[in-house]
Design a protein around this motif. Structure first.
Motif, PDB file in Angstrom:
ATOM      1  N   GLN A 177      11.290  -7.908  -8.022  1.00 20.52           N
ATOM      2  CA  GLN A 177      10.082  -8.723  -8.080  1.00 20.52           C
ATOM      3  C   GLN A 177       8.981  -8.025  -8.870  1.00 20.52           C
ATOM      4  OE1 GLN A 177       9.881 -11.956  -6.473  1.00 20.52           O
ATOM      5  NE2 GLN A 177       8.215 -12.055  -7.954  1.00 20.52           N
ATOM      6  N   LEU A 178       8.825  -6.722  -8.664  1.00 17.34           N
ATOM      7  CA  LEU A 178       7.795  -5.978  -9.386  1.00 17.34           C
ATOM      8  C   LEU A 178       8.080  -5.983 -10.889  1.00 17.34           C
ATOM      9  CD1 LEU A 178       5.242  -4.322  -9.154  1.00 17.34           C
ATOM     10  CD2 LEU A 178       6.635  -2.295  -8.677  1.00 17.34           C
ATOM     11  N   GLN A 179       9.341  -5.820 -11.256  1.00 23.78           N
ATOM     12  CA  GLN A 179       9.722  -5.875 -12.666  1.00 23.78           C
ATOM     13  C   GLN A 179       9.390  -7.237 -13.277  1.00 23.78           C
ATOM     14  OE1 GLN A 179      13.913  -5.184 -13.387  1.00 23.78           O
ATOM     15  NE2 GLN A 179      13.815  -6.030 -15.460  1.00 23.78           N
ATOM     16  N   LYS A 180       9.727  -8.298 -12.558  1.00 23.88           N
ATOM     17  CA  LYS A 180       9.452  -9.645 -13.057  1.00 23.88           C
ATOM     18  C   LYS A 180       7.949  -9.895 -13.195  1.00 23.88           C
ATOM     19  CE  LYS A 180      10.013 -14.578 -12.068  1.00 23.88           C
ATOM     20  NZ  LYS A 180       8.584 -14.830 -12.373  1.00 23.88           N
ATOM     21  N   ASP A 181       7.195  -9.530 -12.161  1.00 23.17           N
ATOM     22  CA  ASP A 181       5.759  -9.784 -12.197  1.00 23.17           C
ATOM     23  C   ASP A 181       5.086  -8.998 -13.310  1.00 23.17           C
ATOM     24  OD1 ASP A 181       5.915 -11.539 -10.079  1.00 23.17           O
ATOM     25  OD2 ASP A 181       5.433 -10.034  -8.565  1.00 23.17           O
ATOM     26  N   ALA A 182       5.488  -7.735 -13.493  1.00 24.85           N
ATOM     27  CA  ALA A 182       4.902  -6.928 -14.553  1.00 24.85           C
ATOM     28  C   ALA A 182       5.278  -7.470 -15.933  1.00 24.85           C
ATOM     29  CB  ALA A 182       5.358  -5.481 -14.415  1.00 24.85           C
ATOM     30  N   THR A 183       6.527  -7.900 -16.071  1.00 26.66           N
ATOM     31  CA  THR A 183       6.962  -8.489 -17.347  1.00 26.66           C
ATOM     32  C   THR A 183       6.140  -9.720 -17.684  1.00 26.66           C
ATOM     33  OG1 THR A 183       9.227  -7.660 -17.044  1.00 26.66           O
ATOM     34  CG2 THR A 183       8.927  -9.522 -18.554  1.00 26.66           C
ATOM     35  N   ASP A 184       5.917 -10.564 -16.705  1.00 30.88           N
ATOM     36  CA  ASP A 184       5.110 -11.774 -16.928  1.00 30.88           C
ATOM     37  C   ASP A 184       3.700 -11.423 -17.388  1.00 30.88           C
ATOM     38  OD1 ASP A 184       7.261 -13.293 -16.153  1.00 30.88           O
ATOM     39  OD2 ASP A 184       6.507 -13.701 -14.124  1.00 30.88           O
ATOM     40  N   VAL A 185       3.106 -10.391 -16.772  1.00 32.54           N
ATOM     41  CA  VAL A 185       1.740  -9.994 -17.130  1.00 32.54           C
ATOM     42  C   VAL A 185       1.699  -9.406 -18.535  1.00 32.54           C
ATOM     43  CG1 VAL A 185      -0.159  -8.435 -16.552  1.00 32.54           C
ATOM     44  CG2 VAL A 185       1.039  -9.631 -14.741  1.00 32.54           C
ATOM     45  N   VAL A 186       2.662  -8.545 -18.845  1.00 32.52           N
ATOM     46  CA  VAL A 186       2.716  -7.940 -20.179  1.00 32.52           C
ATOM     47  C   VAL A 186       2.808  -9.030 -21.247  1.00 32.52           C
ATOM     48  CG1 VAL A 186       4.148  -6.557 -21.740  1.00 32.52           C
ATOM     49  CG2 VAL A 186       3.685  -5.739 -19.422  1.00 32.52           C
ATOM     50  N   GLU A 187       3.728  -9.970 -21.058  1.00 25.89           N
ATOM     51  CA  GLU A 187       3.922 -11.032 -22.054  1.00 25.89           C
ATOM     52  C   GLU A 187       2.731 -11.979 -22.125  1.00 25.89           C
ATOM     53  OE1 GLU A 187       7.654 -12.694 -20.846  1.00 25.89           O
ATOM     54  OE2 GLU A 187       8.831 -11.098 -21.822  1.00 25.89           O
TER      55      GLU A 187
END
Length: 400
Positions: A177-187
């Motif tokens: 979940q942390l990976q997904k949430d961070a990826t969404d924010v970066v993009e």
């Protein structure tokens, strides 16, 4: 005289329910935590001490009945955690559970607690599923979630020029979940994730994962894990010389204890998002001094969350006049949250606590005045910036 005695007896009977609305004549709170694993320093015995300090602050009784704290180690095993909780609920008559620093354990417990109608206040777990797909009328997400810390930290790093990322994540629900949430924010902020790898929980050797991160050429290595895994990853990244070679590290969930373990030289300049800090103001300093005397360290934000959740739960029992879980849950949602670290926070319909958080940066060694003086608060972060929009929630009834 007989009339007066009869009237007095009736009055006494009328007041008895107010003193007898506690099941089993005791309010029992279970701290389900990690006593010896990767999150023991940020939860563990410190979480038990935090719960005990909440009881001390509130008073030894509620509605005339004693308050008892019990604790157990889930060892990061969902089956063990639910087995402990089942015994607590069915045999030991535990009324509420706090902490639970493992998202897989927390999700398993959420289902059981919903079935048993027991209140759980998650300080240690990070997955947003607790207030989204798997929300519960008895579940409260107290301290942080992956969405909040990812938005606070990743957005700051991208805006500072860290536009290409490689994600190093722990291979369980929290890390995913942390990976997904961070990826969404970066993009969302114009950056790009060029690669990712997942590692086992409680991993000792990160060399192969860090070599992949190095070869990716990414400007930033996003570390999406917690506790001992974060410490090992950052320590070994230093041994590989990744920062000296031009890559930056972004710890997406980072704690005071991590800095203490690694040292300011290795962690200086690291951005992080936290729900609390011991040196914010006089109330936080005073409470943290009590904690330091008992625990030998300053509190992590998880410790502060356990304290705040237990205190609010006890206040809600007093307000409701009973420990009935439905009435207590309603009182918890109706009352503002106030404690040494939290001012006028509220609980949303999905169980998420709406609190101010803080974007912090680890101090340079020269700027620290002594042990535990590690964070510089860059700015307050409003709840609207760190919580999942309720309009997008998949929690049944959350929009009502």
């Amino acid at each position: 005289m007989r009339s007066l005695l009869a009237g007095g007896a009736l009055m006494a009977l009328a007041t008895m329910p107010a003193l007898a609305q506690v099941s089993d004549d005791v309010v029992k709170i279970g701290v389900l935590t990690d006593m010896g694993g990767v999150t023991a320093d940020i939860g563990g015995k410190g979480s038990v001490i935090a719960a005990e300090l909440a009881v001390k602050e509130f008073g030894a009784t509620v509605l005339g009945k004693p308050i008892q704290i019990v604790a157990a180690d889930h060892q990061h095993k969902a089956d063990l955690g639910t087995s402990i909780a089942r015994q607590w609920f069915d045999i030991d008559k535990v009324d509420a559970v706090v902490d639970v620093p493992n998202s897989a354990v927390a999700l398993a417990l959420q289902s059981l607690a919903r079935e048993k109608k027991r209140i759980v206040m998650y300080s240690g777990a990070g997955t947003t599923a607790l207030t989204n797909e798997q929300c519960s009328p008895y579940g409260f997400h107290w301290t942080y979630d992956t969405y909040g810390v990812a938005r606070g930290t990743a957005s700051a790093v991208v805006k500072a020029g860290g536009t290409s990322w490689f994600m190093l994540a722990s291979d369980y629900a929290f890390g995913h979940q942390l990976q997904k949430d961070a990826t969404d924010v970066v993009e969302a902020n114009g950056g790009k994730v060029v690669g990712a790898v997942r590692h086992p929980l409680n991993n000792a050797d990160f060399s192969s994962f860090l070599l992949r991160a190095q070869s990716s050429g990414a400007k930033v290595i996003g570390i999406a894990n917690a506790g001992g895994d974060t410490i090992n990853a950052i320590k070994q990244a230093g041994e590989f010389g990744l920062v000296e070679q031009g890559q930056n590290l972004a710890a997406l969930i980072f704690f005071l204890q991590d800095v203490h373990s690694l040292g300011l030289k290795a962690t200086q300049g690291t951005y992080l998002t936290t729900a609390s800090y011991w040196d914010l103001d006089e109330p936080s300093r005073a409470w943290s001094k009590q904690f330091l005397e008992k625990a030998g360290m300053m509190p992590s934000m998880l410790h502060a969350g356990v304290y705040g959740s237990v205190l609010h739960y006890l206040k809600a029992i007093k307000e409701a006049g009973t420990d009935d879980p439905d009435k207590v849950a309603a009182a918890m949602r109706a009352m503002p949250i106030n404690d040494a670290f939290t001012k006028d926070a509220r609980i949303r319909a999905d169980g998420r606590v709406l609190r101010e958080m803080y974007l912090a940066r680890v101090k340079k060694p020269a700027d620290s005045k002594g042990p535990w003086d590690y964070f510089e608060i860059v700015r307050k972060v409003a709840p609207e910036e760190t919580v999942w929009p309720l309009s997008e929630s998949k929690c049944p009834g959350a929009k009502g």
